[in-house]
Design a protein around this motif. Sequence first.
Motif, short mmCIF file in Angstrom:
data_model
loop_
_atom_site.label_atom_id
_atom_site.label_comp_id
_atom_site.label_asym_id
_atom_site.label_seq_id
_atom_site.Cartn_x
_atom_site.Cartn_y
_atom_site.Cartn_z
N VAL A 77 1.63 28.29 54.16
CA VAL A 77 0.97 27.59 55.25
C VAL A 77 1.83 26.46 55.81
O VAL A 77 1.52 25.90 56.86
N GLY A 78 2.91 26.09 55.11
CA GLY A 78 3.79 25.03 55.58
C GLY A 78 5.14 25.58 55.96
O GLY A 78 5.37 26.80 55.98
N PRO A 79 6.10 24.70 56.27
CA PRO A 79 7.46 25.15 56.60
C PRO A 79 8.10 25.86 55.41
O PRO A 79 7.77 25.59 54.25
N LYS A 80 9.02 26.76 55.70
CA LYS A 80 9.73 27.44 54.62
C LYS A 80 10.47 26.41 53.78
O LYS A 80 11.15 25.53 54.30
N GLY A 81 10.32 26.56 52.47
CA GLY A 81 10.95 25.62 51.55
C GLY A 81 10.05 24.49 51.15
O GLY A 81 10.37 23.73 50.22
N ASP A 372 25.82 34.63 52.81
CA ASP A 372 26.44 35.17 54.02
C ASP A 372 25.63 36.32 54.60
O ASP A 372 25.50 36.43 55.83
N GLU A 373 25.08 37.18 53.73
CA GLU A 373 24.38 38.37 54.23
C GLU A 373 23.12 37.99 55.01
O GLU A 373 22.80 38.61 56.03
N LEU A 374 22.40 36.98 54.56
CA LEU A 374 21.17 36.58 55.26
C LEU A 374 21.46 35.91 56.59
O LEU A 374 20.59 35.87 57.47
N LEU A 375 22.67 35.37 56.75
CA LEU A 375 23.03 34.69 57.99
C LEU A 375 23.79 35.59 58.95
O LEU A 375 24.18 35.16 60.04
N ASN A 393 12.17 39.14 39.58
CA ASN A 393 13.08 38.97 38.43
C ASN A 393 14.34 38.19 38.79
O ASN A 393 15.40 38.40 38.19
N SER A 394 14.25 37.28 39.74
CA SER A 394 15.42 36.48 40.10
C SER A 394 14.99 35.24 40.87
O SER A 394 13.88 35.18 41.42
N ASN A 395 15.89 34.28 40.91
CA ASN A 395 15.67 33.02 41.61
C ASN A 395 16.94 32.68 42.40
O ASN A 395 17.66 31.73 42.09
N PRO A 396 17.24 33.47 43.43
CA PRO A 396 18.56 33.35 44.09
C PRO A 396 18.83 32.00 44.73
O PRO A 396 20.00 31.58 44.80
N VAL A 397 17.82 31.29 45.20
CA VAL A 397 18.08 29.99 45.82
C VAL A 397 18.70 29.03 44.81
O VAL A 397 19.50 28.17 45.17
N ALA A 398 18.38 29.20 43.53
CA ALA A 398 18.98 28.37 42.49
C ALA A 398 20.25 28.97 41.91
O ALA A 398 21.20 28.24 41.61
N PRO A 401 25.67 31.84 44.38
CA PRO A 401 26.72 30.88 44.73
C PRO A 401 26.62 30.37 46.16
O PRO A 401 26.02 31.01 47.02
N GLU A 402 27.25 29.21 46.37
CA GLU A 402 27.31 28.55 47.68
C GLU A 402 25.90 28.41 48.25
O GLU A 402 25.56 28.92 49.31
N SER A 403 25.08 27.66 47.52
CA SER A 403 23.64 27.69 47.79
C SER A 403 23.24 27.04 49.10
O SER A 403 22.13 27.29 49.57
N ALA A 404 24.07 26.23 49.72
CA ALA A 404 23.70 25.71 51.04
C ALA A 404 23.48 26.87 52.01
O ALA A 404 22.55 26.85 52.83
N LYS A 405 24.33 27.89 51.94
CA LYS A 405 24.16 29.06 52.80
C LYS A 405 22.94 29.88 52.37
O LYS A 405 22.23 30.43 53.23
N VAL A 406 22.71 29.97 51.07
CA VAL A 406 21.54 30.72 50.58
C VAL A 406 20.26 30.07 51.11
O VAL A 406 19.36 30.75 51.61
N VAL A 407 20.18 28.75 50.99
CA VAL A 407 19.01 28.03 51.48
C VAL A 407 18.84 28.25 52.98
O VAL A 407 17.73 28.52 53.47
N ALA A 408 19.93 28.16 53.73
CA ALA A 408 19.84 28.36 55.18
C ALA A 408 19.32 29.75 55.51
O ALA A 408 18.51 29.93 56.43
N GLY A 409 19.76 30.76 54.75
CA GLY A 409 19.28 32.11 54.98
C GLY A 409 17.80 32.25 54.66
O GLY A 409 17.04 32.86 55.42
N PHE A 410 17.35 31.69 53.54
CA PHE A 410 15.95 31.80 53.16
C PHE A 410 15.04 31.01 54.09
O PHE A 410 13.84 31.29 54.16
N ARG A 411 15.58 30.01 54.80
CA ARG A 411 14.75 29.21 55.70
C ARG A 411 14.60 29.84 57.09
O ARG A 411 13.91 29.28 57.94
N ARG A 412 15.23 30.99 57.30
CA ARG A 412 15.05 31.66 58.59
C ARG A 412 13.58 31.97 58.84
O ARG A 412 12.93 32.64 58.02
N GLU A 413 13.05 31.52 59.95
CA GLU A 413 11.65 31.79 60.26
C GLU A 413 11.41 33.26 60.55
O GLU A 413 10.28 33.75 60.42
#
Length: 682
Positions: A77-81, A372-375, A393-398, A401-413
């Motif tokens: 119900v809130g912003p991603k993340g 990279d793939e999500l972006l 069975n995974s926690n990719p945001v944590a 590697p290079e989690s700034a890009k991972v976070v950016a990909g997961f925050r895509r609306e």
Amino acid sequence: MSLPRDSSASTRVIHAACPHDCPDTCAIRVTVEGDRLVRLQGEPDHPTTQGALCTKVSRYAERNSHPERVLQPLRRVGPKGSGQFEPVGWDEALNDIAARLKAIAARDPQAILPYSYAGTMGFVQGEAMAGRFFHRLGASQLNRTICAEAGATGLALTYGATVGMHLEHFAESRLILIWGSNSIASNLHFWTYAQAAKRAGAKLIAIDPRRTETAEKCHQHIALRPGTDSALALGLMHELVVNDWLDHDYLTRHVEGWPALRERALQWPPERAAEVCGITADEVRGLARDYGTTAPAAIRLNYGMQRVAGGGNAARLIALLPCLVGAWRHRAGGLLLSASGWNKPLRNPALERPDLLGGRQPRSINMSTIGDELLREASPAFGPKIEALVVYNSNPVAVAPESAKVVAGFRREDLFTVVLEHFLTDTADHADYVLPATTQLEHWDVHASYGHTYLLINEPALPPAGQARSNAEIFRQLAARMGFDEPCFQDDDLSLARQAFEVDFDELCRVGWLKLPVPEAPFAEGRFFTSSGKAQACAPGLPLPDHVPNHESAERDPTLAQRYPLAMISPPARNFLNSSFVNVKSLRDIEGEPLLEICEADAQARGLADGQPVRVFNDRGEYHCVARVSPRARPGVVNGLGVWWRKLGRNGTNVNQLTHQRLTDLGEAPCFYDCLVEVAPL
């Protein structure tokens, strides 16, 4: 199928197995009264568990009944993340998820990606029904490389399969090289056998950039630089050749490409190897002497050493060392990196039903480059943009590697994300739906091990907490809503467990485990699993292994090394397992807070004191933690203990803010321990 072993009719003793990504794969005895957990202990009768559990899993009951456990479906119900959700019913959640996936699949099913790894190592709750679902859907396939693929590929190229010694036989070894492994923290039951060998007079040598708890208890610690294991192996080979500490008969009969490897080894005298490794030439000579003149000699190789640019080549070279001295002639000689290949002949290749692809060949996406793939936008080369992600069975945001890009990909609306989880992890916080999954105490599964040679059963000991459902059940119900009517989607969890391995399943349930049919000394007469039956140093189409410098090193990029002069490795904190157990308060209290180990000289050069908050940084970002001035860190190397959840860190990051997405030489695996940084006061 549980075994009553108590006079009370309400008391049952259940066969269980540890589900976590650890080579020990412990057998567990669970005692319950009705629906109440009474006791959880290591199975005393299991040959490798021997009644002992690690500190982490001994607290599994605390994790199972954790007050923050997700017990009902949640909708964002809130912003991603933000981690803001509202409860929703199962039918509403599954109907909406299925409708969203159907709409995307109608355009191109390859725009849907599963993302999973070893949150459970079980065959049922891992990829059995999930594999069927995504094969039938025609989704993109996931190349699961994030932990071990470089070493596994190197081992398979050398031996023909990921196979090695029996764990128990290390107790009879006279010399054990513990290479790239903190066994006390991450392979406790191997350490039991190593200690038995030590008491019987064996010499133990640790080879590791970090002075781990294990290294402290060995006779010798060789603290090489990260990513230089291949140079050390070549230096050892040089000494074995020039001193004729070789088994010429074994080399002639059972090793392909030995003459070429011999010539390469002669190019690596101890002085050259020592300079690359950051150790002394005498350490190279002494280690070679011990290894070449002591029998039986065994190597316990682990995956820390292969998380660098040249990890695959390093694994190949180290795997060849037992062949040079004929160590494989003895059941207590040889090498163990992974034993997973021993169970492969018994696996059911149709468990995940790849035939459901129906001739389609979806693209494969590497989980280690998920940022990279999500972006990435749609293109003829890449295919469709990823529009939906189903994480289990995974926690990719944590952990990716290079989690700034991972976070950016997961925050895509525009990215639709579904996460099957026990807790609101860093990844779950970015989901559109979080679906509550059962724990190991609440479902059926069957397990193999990559550290020993037994299969294990896991029976449900407790009913699912709240509204939790097993992974397999969730995918089964999604399949029904997607209109997948093939009979295989009707198989329940117990049926899947029966199908996983071609063994006597009733006997597996009765005993709790079955030993695999593995020879005592598997390669005493050669008979490796390669096409020639020989261990391969090189072969047609297979070049000689060599030292490959780190991506981020003075050898490859001296300018970068001047700006960021410290190499960082990120071994797991002793009381965490990847990102699992980080939210178990008793374990997190032991760890305290995110730490960076740094040696005294490097700390003084930067004006740092023990306990001081610091920022660790490079061009990819910065990570805030506390400096621990410690002899565990060698000069020029810092140890960022992980993997903390980002939201539990000091600045909402963890060590993977600093790691990169470049891949290894073999296996396209990540290079977590191939990372240059600088450290400064916060």
